[in-house]
Design a protein around this motif. Structure first.
Motif, short mmCIF file in Angstrom:
data_model
loop_
_atom_site.label_atom_id
_atom_site.label_comp_id
_atom_site.label_asym_id
_atom_site.label_seq_id
_atom_site.Cartn_x
_atom_site.Cartn_y
_atom_site.Cartn_z
N GLU A 129 0.82 -1.22 0.00
CA GLU A 129 0.00 0.00 0.00
C GLU A 129 0.85 1.27 0.00
N HIS A 130 2.16 1.12 0.29
CA HIS A 130 3.08 2.27 0.23
C HIS A 130 4.05 2.17 -0.95
N GLY A 151 1.06 6.43 7.47
CA GLY A 151 2.34 6.08 6.89
C GLY A 151 2.71 4.63 7.11
N ALA A 152 3.93 4.32 6.75
CA ALA A 152 4.40 2.94 6.78
C ALA A 152 4.48 2.37 8.19
#
Lengths: 134, 134
Positions: free
Chosen positions: B38-39, B110-111
């Motif tokens: 997804e990142h 975020g990650a």
């Protein structure tokens, strides 16, 4: 071998403007600027709780960051400095592993008055690495 | 506003080779690799005593680091992530100071599963800055 991240160095074309951005826009604590003619830079330290960012502006005709700024006129991240316990031991291990030490392979006294070495960025995926003995 | 340096992100073209260099040549502690589709990256954490380096390899067709690696095929330092206490407060202060927030200005997850924002590198002397709320 790698200890703490001592600093992240950022080359900037205008130290006064960059210092203002870190102090006023980003709200960080910044030092006075220090001219280091023997290192070809003027530096401002941005003091974070766990490490430092060093903002570097070229000083003099032979600045080691002049070529970087010619290629990156806006500025950019220039190198990461890691602390090591024994720089000669670190150098020998690195050379044995095939890594290239810049210059003549002998540590020099860096901007903090400590022995430093730089490693070839081609051996570390485009990142210039400085090692500093505490 | 700026807290700790959470991580320094380094984009690399080959994560297996880069991980080996940090682990074996530089003697650092490295994590297992984690695919974060997804990142758009696969990541390995290099764990230093005071912060982390994150080695990022593109994952998938729309990786946010693909353009950087096209321009820097060897890899290189991609961004610095600073921790902030309140990301919406930080964003509002930055926008009031004239800094540009990337994307639509709203924090994304975020990650690390925390809200993050990225600031325009042109406003910070060529350095891409990530802010992460802890």
């Amino acid at each position: 071998m790698l200890g703490k991240v001592n600093h992240i160095a950022i080359a900037v074309p205008d130290l006064v403007q960059a210092t203002a951005a870190y102090r006023d826009t980003l709200g960080a604590r910044v030092s006075q600027s220090q001219a280091l003619p023997e290192h070809g830079v003027t530096v401002v330290f941005v003091e974070l709780p766990n490490t430092k960012v060093e903002l570097l502006e070229p000083l003099g005709a032979d600045s080691p960051i002049a070529a970087f700024l010619a290629k990156n006129p806006d500025g950019g991240m220039h190198h990461i400095c890691y602390e090591v316990e024994d720089i000669l031991d670190a150098r020998d291990q690195l050379k044995a592993a095939g890594a290239r030490v810049l210059g003549n392979g002998e540590p020099k006294i860096g901007a903090h008055g400590k022995p430093v070495l730089f490693l070839h960025p081609k051996d570390f995926f485009g990142t210039l690495i400085e090692l500093e003995q505490l």
